[in-house]
Design a protein around this motif. Sequence first.
Motif, PDB file in Angstrom:
ATOM      1  N   HIS A 143      -1.000   8.639  -5.490  1.00 51.02           N
ATOM      2  CA  HIS A 143      -0.265   8.067  -6.618  1.00 51.02           C
ATOM      3  C   HIS A 143       0.465   6.816  -6.163  1.00 51.02           C
ATOM      4  N   ALA A 144       0.279   5.730  -6.891  1.00 47.93           N
ATOM      5  CA  ALA A 144       0.991   4.491  -6.588  1.00 47.93           C
ATOM      6  C   ALA A 144       2.412   4.528  -7.123  1.00 47.93           C
ATOM      7  N   LEU A 145       2.621   5.274  -8.201  1.00 41.06           N
ATOM      8  CA  LEU A 145       3.905   5.291  -8.905  1.00 41.06           C
ATOM      9  C   LEU A 145       4.353   6.725  -9.139  1.00 41.06           C
ATOM     10  N   LEU A 146       5.616   6.997  -8.847  1.00 40.27           N
ATOM     11  CA  LEU A 146       6.244   8.261  -9.206  1.00 40.27           C
ATOM     12  C   LEU A 146       7.405   7.963 -10.153  1.00 40.27           C
TER      13      LEU A 146
ATOM     14  N   GLY B 278       0.809  -1.215   0.000  1.00 39.51           N
ATOM     15  CA  GLY B 278       0.000   0.000   0.000  1.00 39.51           C
ATOM     16  C   GLY B 278       0.837   1.258   0.000  1.00 39.51           C
ATOM     17  N   ALA B 279       2.094   1.158  -0.470  1.00 41.86           N
ATOM     18  CA  ALA B 279       3.010   2.295  -0.455  1.00 41.86           C
ATOM     19  C   ALA B 279       3.106   2.954  -1.822  1.00 41.86           C
ATOM     20  N   GLN B 280       3.648   4.152  -1.818  1.00 40.43           N
ATOM     21  CA  GLN B 280       3.941   4.886  -3.050  1.00 40.43           C
ATOM     22  C   GLN B 280       5.368   4.545  -3.463  1.00 40.43           C
ATOM     23  N   VAL B 281       5.531   4.068  -4.697  1.00 38.05           N
ATOM     24  CA  VAL B 281       6.833   3.606  -5.180  1.00 38.05           C
ATOM     25  C   VAL B 281       7.375   4.582  -6.218  1.00 38.05           C
ATOM     26  N   ALA B 282       8.569   5.097  -5.971  1.00 38.64           N
ATOM     27  CA  ALA B 282       9.256   5.940  -6.949  1.00 38.64           C
ATOM     28  C   ALA B 282      10.337   5.100  -7.619  1.00 38.64           C
ATOM     29  N   LEU B 283      10.346   5.086  -8.943  1.00 37.92           N
ATOM     30  CA  LEU B 283      11.337   4.311  -9.691  1.00 37.92           C
ATOM     31  C   LEU B 283      12.436   5.230 -10.209  1.00 37.92           C
ATOM     32  N   LEU B 284      13.669   4.925  -9.845  1.00 41.81           N
ATOM     33  CA  LEU B 284      14.823   5.701 -10.285  1.00 41.81           C
ATOM     34  C   LEU B 284      15.713   4.814 -11.140  1.00 41.81           C
TER      35      LEU B 284
ATOM     36  N   SER C 128      13.861  17.338 -15.675  1.00 37.35           N
ATOM     37  CA  SER C 128      12.870  16.300 -15.459  1.00 37.35           C
ATOM     38  C   SER C 128      11.712  16.827 -14.620  1.00 37.35           C
ATOM     39  N   LYS C 129      10.526  16.243 -14.851  1.00 36.18           N
ATOM     40  CA  LYS C 129       9.336  16.557 -14.062  1.00 36.18           C
ATOM     41  C   LYS C 129       8.966  15.315 -13.260  1.00 36.18           C
ATOM     42  N   VAL C 130       8.328  15.535 -12.098  1.00 34.01           N
ATOM     43  CA  VAL C 130       7.833  14.417 -11.307  1.00 34.01           C
ATOM     44  C   VAL C 130       6.434  14.079 -11.800  1.00 34.01           C
TER      45      VAL C 130
END
Length: 486
Positions: free
Chosen positions: A150-153, A89-95, A163-165
């Motif tokens: 948002h689930a994904l950033l 149930g977390a928000q995941v940012a992909l780098l 870059s934009k988020v």
Amino acid sequence: MGIPVGGTAPIRPVCAEGDWVDDVLLKGDGREIALYLSGPVTRAELRRLVGEQQQRLAAAGLVAGGTVAVRLPPSLSCIVAMLAGWRSGAQVALLDYRLTTHEVGKAVARLAPQLVIEPAVDVTGTLRGFFDVDARITPLRGGRPAASEHALLQLSSGSTGPSKVIGRTAGSLLAELDRYARLDGFPRQGERTVVLASIVHVLGLVGGLLHGLAAGAQVVLPAWQSVDGILKAVAAGDRPTTVLGVPSQTAVLAAARTPPRLPQLRRMITGGELVKESVRERFTTGYGAELGVMYGMTEAGVIATDLTGADRPALTPAPGMRVRVDDGEILLGLPESPYVGLTDPARYVDGWLRTKDAGSIDEVTGLLTVHGRLDSQVSIGGLKVDLSEVEASISALPGVSEAVVVHGTGIEAFVMVDEQAVFDGLADSLAARLAPYKRPRSLNLLTELPRTATGKPVRNAEILRAAVRSAAAAPPAQLHTAGETR
């Protein structure tokens, strides 16, 4: 330092549409092969690995509504980490793992994740299709829980500017998966997808990995992204196979002198710029397979497609995607703005996102044609010049493998060629094809064009000039565009 986008208090789980990871991505017969990297990974095994990683994340302090950044190379560890984050149930940012330490620091400052998942040991290998890595979970002081659902950033590619988020809700990702499911000719259950596009960027992530999991198509990452490595991955199974990648990877495959017979290869589908006609002909003739194209963007995913190449360069809007053209610009109907944090308020107005891409829609067929970036138009001596037209003219010349045209002190062209004689005659060739005011003020030779993490050519004049200076200082290299083999 950018503006942090994290909040100060936990919110409810970002998976507002229900347990979409279990219900959509991890469902199915546990004996089925879901992934193939160094070996097969069944759905039961994938579910077990995700559950174990979820427990480790919980032990590190992650709760529903929390935030985690995943910076891992293409790997089973990367796939498991993002699925475990969403399942929590977390928000995941992909780098992208290829970001420099400086770039990672800037991204973390903007996103303020509570946890970062990184390789325990640094990895290298430019042509590696995937890595075997152990993931390390690091809690960050000052990290903040999610401020949105948002689930994904993700960060935009930055090919033309900072870059934009960009945020995607679970609902947005599920809607895109539905569009893929309704595309005639996209991989289905019992088929295979060899994914060359990065699985932390939208094409490889949603079109490759998530669609494959949702549809029951095996997701294959080749050991090496060379001609031999890709072809071995295709040949390793007898099910109908689609290759998903970018135009530069098509050019690598098309450069093979004697392509093997691969009856299971149905087609390759590329995202990004249109593949050169000469490359398309070599690929389709050499492999006896179709070459399709997709138009999309990080903000929305897949927008329009031509999966067979029959309508080139026109595209059919993806099912369920609202597309219109206003004053020559492509607009997308989206339920909410995809941007997180500060952004241009004119970019998303009254439910419509301005793509900044030029396009037209045929009133009879409804097909969409993308004409390039609107910001590619510049004024030279009071006359309008479309840089994409100049770029297309250069790219079409025999012996030119790729070109990028930008406007700095004037029109500047950066080219890759098959042999020095092509570059030496470039100015004369362009004199016969372009009006004087359209011709590049400078022509620059590169053995490799700088690219973004998603494989797009960089269009920043300063970065391109720096690449020319670096190439001039390096030992002479043989000009060659064919793909490296292993």
